[in-house]
Design an enzyme around this catalytic site. Structure first.
Site, PDB file in Angstrom:
ATOM      1  N   ALA A  62       0.823  -1.211   0.000  1.00 25.60           N
ATOM      2  CA  ALA A  62       0.000   0.000   0.000  1.00 25.60           C
ATOM      3  C   ALA A  62       0.860   1.265   0.000  1.00 25.60           C
ATOM      4  O   ALA A  62       2.090   1.220   0.090  1.00 25.60           O
ATOM      5  CB  ALA A  62      -0.944  -0.024   1.198  1.00 25.60           C
ATOM      6  N   HIS A  63       0.167   2.407  -0.052  1.00 22.30           N
ATOM      7  CA  HIS A  63       0.871   3.677  -0.213  1.00 22.30           C
ATOM      8  C   HIS A  63       1.757   4.009   0.986  1.00 22.30           C
ATOM      9  O   HIS A  63       1.450   3.703   2.128  1.00 22.30           O
ATOM     10  CB  HIS A  63      -0.102   4.825  -0.512  1.00 22.30           C
ATOM     11  CG  HIS A  63      -1.130   5.074   0.545  1.00 22.30           C
ATOM     12  ND1 HIS A  63      -2.077   6.058   0.430  1.00 22.30           N
ATOM     13  CD2 HIS A  63      -1.367   4.485   1.738  1.00 22.30           C
ATOM     14  CE1 HIS A  63      -2.849   6.058   1.496  1.00 22.30           C
ATOM     15  NE2 HIS A  63      -2.435   5.106   2.303  1.00 22.30           N
TER      16      HIS A  63
END
Length: 337
Positions: free
Chosen positions: A237-238
């Protein structure tokens, strides 16, 4: 291609036992190797196969050499030695430099004359593809991306935007790098999207598996340091940061802003909660869930071991009663006092 055992030993610093003139033309497992093929013994579990193996040459440790009935190559780490030898027989398709007529290259993009751009590739504005790169069929490179020298995108890889790949990066089919991170905020009972303004930085010598997704950061970049290896179907994820030389097995998921140290190993289907840190040299076994930061190197596990269904159902029922049972035990202890 044919190589003698002596030639292989000389190239990789191994010791020959037996006939050094034995020729090798391929590699195989101990159980299925035949004439002209090389195999290896690393895991003691497969030692019984050595006596019956038809391999022309076997790579093994010194402790196993007496059991070899043919030519052997002695190595401290047979598996690593085998990996290097096998690479000699992995003849990759040669891609000549050039741009296929069906490819679209934005006028502001830069593609090295030494790069290969395959059919139906699209390269967006201000992106750059370096020397010796291979961009496979149907791949998409969005705006403001960099693919540095010697990197390879296999078929249908997508670099969405603001993705920077180092040298010699290899990305397998279907991977999506640089899509929006999962950033949302609640406003008056409705979700609003948080713009993802960062990018993705992937260091030299990384390898990304098929259908893996690595999201770009919200404000800062999502970063994979050099020599990180990611298996198929992994979600990163980011704003995550993965330390150098770490490896992540298939179907694992790493939530936003998690930081994983150097030389870490994550088994298959591992989950990592967001906003925590894992120090260097940590091993997480398969199916584990990491809910807290880890500050000491070592091997960590979570979850319930496999057992027969009847036993598991009984234990699951008892698990719901743990709090009541614990309170009863405490009460008995106080009564005895």
């Amino acid at each position: 291609m044919r190589l003698t055992a002596s030639a292989i030993a000389g190239q990789f610093g191994l010791t020959v036992l037996g006939d050094g003139s034995t020729e090798v033309s391929g590699v195989a497992t101990l159980a299925h190797a035949g004439a002209g093929q090389l195999s290896f013994l690393s895991n003691p579990r497969y030692r019984p196969q050595l006596a019956d193996s038809q391999a022309a040459v076997v790579v093994l440790r010194a402790d196993d050499a007496e059991a070899a009935k043919g030519t052997a190559l002695v190595a401290k780490d047979p598996y690593t030695a085998f990996a290097k030898i096998a690479a000699l027989f992995d003849v990759a398709q040669v891609c000549e430099p050039g741009i296929h007529p069906s490819a679209f290259i934005d006028p502001t993009a830069q593609v090295s004359p030494g790069a290969h751009v395959g059919p139906f590739v699209s390269i967006g504005a201000r992106s750059r593809v370096g020397d010796g790169c291979v961009i496979g069929t149907g791949s998409l490179i969005g705006a403001d991306c960099v693919v540095d020298d010697g990197s390879e995108l296999l078929a249908r890889v997508t670099l969405v935007t603001r993705v920077r790949l180092g040298k010699r990066v290899r990305i397998h089919p279907g991977a999506v790098i640089g899509a929006d991170g999962f950033g949302l905020a609640m406003d008056a009972g409705h979700w609003i999207k948080v713009p993802q303004l960062g990018g993705v930085v992937i260091g030299d010598d990384c390898e990304i598996g098929a259908n893996t997704c690595i999201d770009r950061g919200a404000l800062e970049d999502t970063v994979l340091e050099e020599d990180v290896r990611v298996d198929n179907l992994v979600q990163i994820a980011h704003n995550c940061r993965i330390g150098a030389h770490s490896a992540i097995a298939g179907c694992s998921g790493i939530a936003g802003s998690a930081k994983i140290g150097r030389y870490c190993l994550l088994g298959g289907h591992v989950g990592v909660v967001g906003h925590l840190e894992i120090c260097d040299k940590v091993v997480i076994t398969g199916k584990s869930v990491v809910r807290n930061s880890i500050n000491e190197p070592g091997e960590y596990s979570s979850g319930t071991p496999l057992t027969d269904n009847r036993t598991w159902r009984k234990n699951a029922a008892r698990f719901k009663q743990l709090d009541v049972l614990a309170r009863r035990i405490l009460a008995v202890g106080k009564e005895k006092e």
